[in-house]
Design a protein around this motif. Structure first.
Motif, PDB file in Angstrom:
ATOM      1  N   UNK A 208       0.807  -1.225   0.000  1.00 48.11           N
ATOM      2  CA  UNK A 208       0.000   0.000   0.000  1.00 48.11           C
ATOM      3  C   UNK A 208       0.836   1.269   0.000  1.00 48.11           C
ATOM      4  N   UNK A 209       2.046   1.197  -0.544  1.00 50.50           N
ATOM      5  CA  UNK A 209       2.879   2.382  -0.667  1.00 50.50           C
ATOM      6  C   UNK A 209       2.724   2.948  -2.073  1.00 50.50           C
ATOM      7  N   UNK A 210       2.616   4.279  -2.227  1.00 52.11           N
ATOM      8  CA  UNK A 210       2.446   4.853  -3.560  1.00 52.11           C
ATOM      9  C   UNK A 210       3.676   4.663  -4.417  1.00 52.11           C
ATOM     10  N   UNK A 211       3.484   4.455  -5.715  1.00 51.79           N
ATOM     11  CA  UNK A 211       4.583   4.341  -6.662  1.00 51.79           C
ATOM     12  C   UNK A 211       4.414   5.438  -7.698  1.00 51.79           C
ATOM     13  N   UNK A 212       5.425   5.593  -8.532  1.00 51.04           N
ATOM     14  CA  UNK A 212       5.374   6.639  -9.555  1.00 51.04           C
ATOM     15  C   UNK A 212       4.184   6.424 -10.471  1.00 51.04           C
ATOM     16  N   UNK A 213       3.460   7.513 -10.736  1.00 45.09           N
ATOM     17  CA  UNK A 213       2.300   7.432 -11.615  1.00 45.09           C
ATOM     18  C   UNK A 213       1.021   7.050 -10.918  1.00 45.09           C
ATOM     19  N   UNK A 214       1.066   6.918  -9.592  1.00 43.43           N
ATOM     20  CA  UNK A 214      -0.125   6.552  -8.826  1.00 43.43           C
ATOM     21  C   UNK A 214      -0.316   7.508  -7.657  1.00 43.43           C
ATOM     22  N   UNK A 215      -1.536   7.581  -7.193  1.00 38.02           N
ATOM     23  CA  UNK A 215      -1.818   8.245  -5.916  1.00 38.02           C
ATOM     24  C   UNK A 215      -2.859   7.415  -5.197  1.00 38.02           C
ATOM     25  N   UNK A 216      -2.771   7.352  -3.882  1.00 38.40           N
ATOM     26  CA  UNK A 216      -3.686   6.555  -3.078  1.00 38.40           C
ATOM     27  C   UNK A 216      -4.492   7.472  -2.173  1.00 38.40           C
ATOM     28  N   UNK A 217      -5.802   7.322  -2.210  1.00 36.50           N
ATOM     29  CA  UNK A 217      -6.705   8.133  -1.401  1.00 36.50           C
ATOM     30  C   UNK A 217      -7.391   7.243  -0.386  1.00 36.50           C
ATOM     31  N   UNK A 218      -7.188   7.476   0.906  1.00 33.53           N
ATOM     32  CA  UNK A 218      -7.842   6.634   1.920  1.00 33.53           C
ATOM     33  C   UNK A 218      -9.355   6.693   1.803  1.00 33.53           C
ATOM     34  N   UNK A 219      -9.994   5.536   1.973  1.00 33.15           N
ATOM     35  CA  UNK A 219     -11.454   5.480   1.985  1.00 33.15           C
ATOM     36  C   UNK A 219     -11.891   5.788   3.405  1.00 33.15           C
ATOM     37  N   UNK A 220     -12.442   6.953   3.618  1.00 32.39           N
ATOM     38  CA  UNK A 220     -12.729   7.401   4.973  1.00 32.39           C
ATOM     39  C   UNK A 220     -13.898   8.376   4.948  1.00 32.39           C
ATOM     40  N   UNK A 221     -14.323   8.779   6.135  1.00 37.73           N
ATOM     41  CA  UNK A 221     -15.300   9.850   6.280  1.00 37.73           C
ATOM     42  C   UNK A 221     -16.563   9.627   5.464  1.00 37.73           C
ATOM     43  N   UNK A 222     -16.993  10.681   4.789  1.00 42.67           N
ATOM     44  CA  UNK A 222     -18.246  10.652   4.036  1.00 42.67           C
ATOM     45  C   UNK A 222     -18.197   9.607   2.928  1.00 42.67           C
ATOM     46  N   UNK A 223     -17.068   9.510   2.228  1.00 47.10           N
ATOM     47  CA  UNK A 223     -16.967   8.546   1.124  1.00 47.10           C
ATOM     48  C   UNK A 223     -17.138   7.118   1.637  1.00 47.10           C
ATOM     49  N   UNK A 224     -16.534   6.808   2.773  1.00 49.15           N
ATOM     50  CA  UNK A 224     -16.655   5.472   3.364  1.00 49.15           C
ATOM     51  C   UNK A 224     -18.106   5.188   3.750  1.00 49.15           C
ATOM     52  N   UNK A 225     -18.752   6.169   4.371  1.00 46.37           N
ATOM     53  CA  UNK A 225     -20.145   6.012   4.791  1.00 46.37           C
ATOM     54  C   UNK A 225     -21.061   5.853   3.582  1.00 46.37           C
ATOM     55  N   UNK A 226     -20.831   6.679   2.542  1.00 48.45           N
ATOM     56  CA  UNK A 226     -21.670   6.623   1.346  1.00 48.45           C
ATOM     57  C   UNK A 226     -21.526   5.282   0.642  1.00 48.45           C
ATOM     58  N   UNK A 227     -20.295   4.795   0.521  1.00 51.26           N
ATOM     59  CA  UNK A 227     -20.069   3.520  -0.149  1.00 51.26           C
ATOM     60  C   UNK A 227     -20.799   2.389   0.573  1.00 51.26           C
ATOM     61  N   UNK A 228     -20.679   2.362   1.903  1.00 52.51           N
ATOM     62  CA  UNK A 228     -21.339   1.304   2.672  1.00 52.51           C
ATOM     63  C   UNK A 228     -22.852   1.390   2.533  1.00 52.51           C
ATOM     64  N   UNK A 229     -23.380   2.623   2.573  1.00 50.71           N
ATOM     65  CA  UNK A 229     -24.833   2.797   2.469  1.00 50.71           C
ATOM     66  C   UNK A 229     -25.351   2.384   1.097  1.00 50.71           C
ATOM     67  N   UNK A 230     -24.606   2.728   0.038  1.00 50.90           N
ATOM     68  CA  UNK A 230     -25.055   2.379  -1.308  1.00 50.90           C
ATOM     69  C   UNK A 230     -25.009   0.873  -1.545  1.00 50.90           C
ATOM     70  N   UNK A 231     -23.966   0.209  -1.042  1.00 52.73           N
ATOM     71  CA  UNK A 231     -23.901  -1.247  -1.180  1.00 52.73           C
ATOM     72  C   UNK A 231     -25.057  -1.900  -0.434  1.00 52.73           C
ATOM     73  N   UNK A 232     -25.317  -1.398   0.770  1.00 52.33           N
ATOM     74  CA  UNK A 232     -26.417  -1.955   1.575  1.00 52.33           C
ATOM     75  C   UNK A 232     -27.760  -1.758   0.859  1.00 52.33           C
ATOM     76  N   UNK A 233     -27.955  -0.577   0.279  1.00 50.13           N
ATOM     77  CA  UNK A 233     -29.206  -0.292  -0.416  1.00 50.13           C
ATOM     78  C   UNK A 233     -29.347  -1.150  -1.670  1.00 50.13           C
ATOM     79  N   UNK A 234     -28.261  -1.237  -2.451  1.00 48.56           N
ATOM     80  CA  UNK A 234     -28.329  -1.954  -3.720  1.00 48.56           C
ATOM     81  C   UNK A 234     -28.618  -3.438  -3.529  1.00 48.56           C
TER      82      UNK A 234
END
Length: 444
Positions: A208-234
């Motif tokens: 999970x270390x970034x390499x050249x040409x990539x960026x990593x964005x932690x799944x957290x906060x609102x995005x984490x909550x939204x993803x879980x809610x959408x999966x649950x709904x779907x």
């Protein structure tokens, strides 16, 4: 005689169990006053500034910026005098939830009302899943320390694809400054592009270390909550989506006319306000679209009040704040409420209460130039209306082919609650109102 008091991360409302530490406003050795802001944290629902429940001197910080901290765990230690005043505030000012009750704090002086005591074994976690040592006083070798930087610098680094861990820090507290980042970006621009990712880069990626040409964005906060809610709904509600093209030329003519009306002076009237009003009027005919499935009670609960959710893209991710009791608002008041909701969301000031208890939702994909969509239901709701872009298209009108303003409406609904006939009639009712908006006067 001085006493060291440990401030525990409080329950920030609605059963939330953790928060991400965005930034500290104090450092070890600083003197703090009662109710002085000491940190900003982010939950899945809102950003919150935490006030100090003590006056004294900071002696320890138990988390670093970027860590995820469990509710009830040690947050900060403050050395106080015996006669120091302890805050009895019910909760940090920005939190707009119900006043919590006092919790017992065995063998510890109580702090803010509603602040619990730490349970054994509670740890602080880095965003992204790794579990660090219990406190920041542990040797640095035990856990890689996250580089210190302000949120604007972190955002700029993320946008540029720069890993702050590799940037030399010159700040007074060892933090990466904007000048440090600018220098790193310049050096990166001067470095020749590398070829295919090597085996060493593959190994870095596997940890999970970034390499050249990539960026990593932690799944957290609102995005984490939204993803879980959408999966649950779907995967819980059987979704059905229907579409209809609508000639909204009369609606657009009405919008333009009302904008010139003295009663709408100072009001930002948009087509979304008319669509929202049409939905509210259609609910008078069939409130089954304003219901939810209570699995525990084995009941369908129909609501005769409408808390109208508006899906909003914000700097913190997708949020669905709602207008409380929208059914009781006239068109002018509804337009004002929509403007306020949008402004608050874009400013990042949407609170937990603004997101709770929605009953039906509208998502306006037209603002992005999109014609239609198949939106996923907001959890606990029976329907969501998708409003597409309004385009000038050839259309049959009074026997002739002429250019008209056309939009596509799509309605997703929970087929457990709403059958095809109900969903079709509801969508058709909204379309009829928008194609003949004067009916709003007769029906509302």
């Amino acid at each position: 005689m001085p006493t060291i008091e440990t401030f525990l991360l409080p329950d920030l409302g609605e059963g939330l169990t953790e928060a991400d530490l965005l930034s500290w406003s104090v450092a070890v050795g600083d003197t703090v006053e009662l109710n002085q802001i000491i940190a900003e944290v982010e939950t899945v629902k809102a950003s919150v500034e935490l006030p100090s429940p003590y006056a004294g001197t900071v002696v320890a910080l138990h988390a670093e910026e970027g860590w995820t901290v469990d509710v009830g765990s040690a947050f900060i230690d403050i050395e106080t005098d015996d006669d120091a005043v302890v805050s009895t505030s019910t909760s940090p000012a920005p939190i707009t939830t119900a006043v919590p009750t006092q919790k017992a704090a065995p063998e510890r002086t109580p702090v803010l009302v509603g602040y619990g005591v730490a349970e054994e074994g509670i740890s602080r976690r880095r965003r992204g899943g790794a579990t660090p040592t219990p406190t920041v006083e542990q040797p640095a070798a035990a856990v890689p320390r996250r580089p210190l930087a302000t949120p604007p610098v972190r955002f700029a680094a993320k946008k540029a694809g720069i890993d702050l861990a590799g940037v030399s820090a010159t700040g007074s507290r060892g933090q990466v400054t904007r000048a440090d980042l600018d220098l790193a970006m310049k050096n990166a621009a001067d470095t020749p592009a590398i070829g295919p990712i090597s085996a060493a880069a593959d190994a870095a990626a596997s940890t999970n270390q970034p390499v050249a040409g990539e960026t990593r964005t932690p799944i957290k906060g609102v995005r984490k909550h939204t993803a879980a809610a959408m999966v649950r709904s779907a995967f819980t509600a059987p979704h059905v989506t229907e579409f209809v093209d609508v000639d909204v030329t009369p609606m657009m003519e009405l919008v333009n006319s009302l904008r010139e009306n003295k009663h709408f002076a100072g009001v930002r009237l948009t087509p979304l306000a008319l669509v929202s009003k049409a939905l509210l009027v259609a609910l008078h005919t069939d409130p089954s679209l304003n219901s939810y499935w209570d699995d525990d009670a084995h009941e369908i609960v129909t609501k005769f009040y409408v808390n109208l959710g508006i899906a909003a893209a914000t700097p913190r991710g997708l949020m669905v704040p709602n207008i409380k009791n929208a059914h009781a608002l006239g068109l002018r008041e509804l337009a004002l409420a929509l403007s306020e909701l949008t402004r608050t969301a874009k400013d990042g000031k949407t609170g937990p209460a603004d997101l709770a208890d929605g009953t039906i939702t509208i998502t306006n994909v037209g603002v992005f130039g999109v014609d239609a969509g198949t939106p996923i239901l907001n959890p606990g709701e029976a329907a969501i209306l998708c409003f597409g872009s309004i385009r000038r298209r050839p259309w049959e009108h009074n026997g002739d082919i002429v250019l008209r303003s056309i939009t596509t409406l799509s309605l997703s609904f929970d087929h457990r609650l709403v059958d095809g006939e109900q969903g079709s009639k509801f969508l058709a009712a909204i379309a009829d109102i928008l194609s003949d908006p004067l009916s709003l006067i007769a029906l509302s």
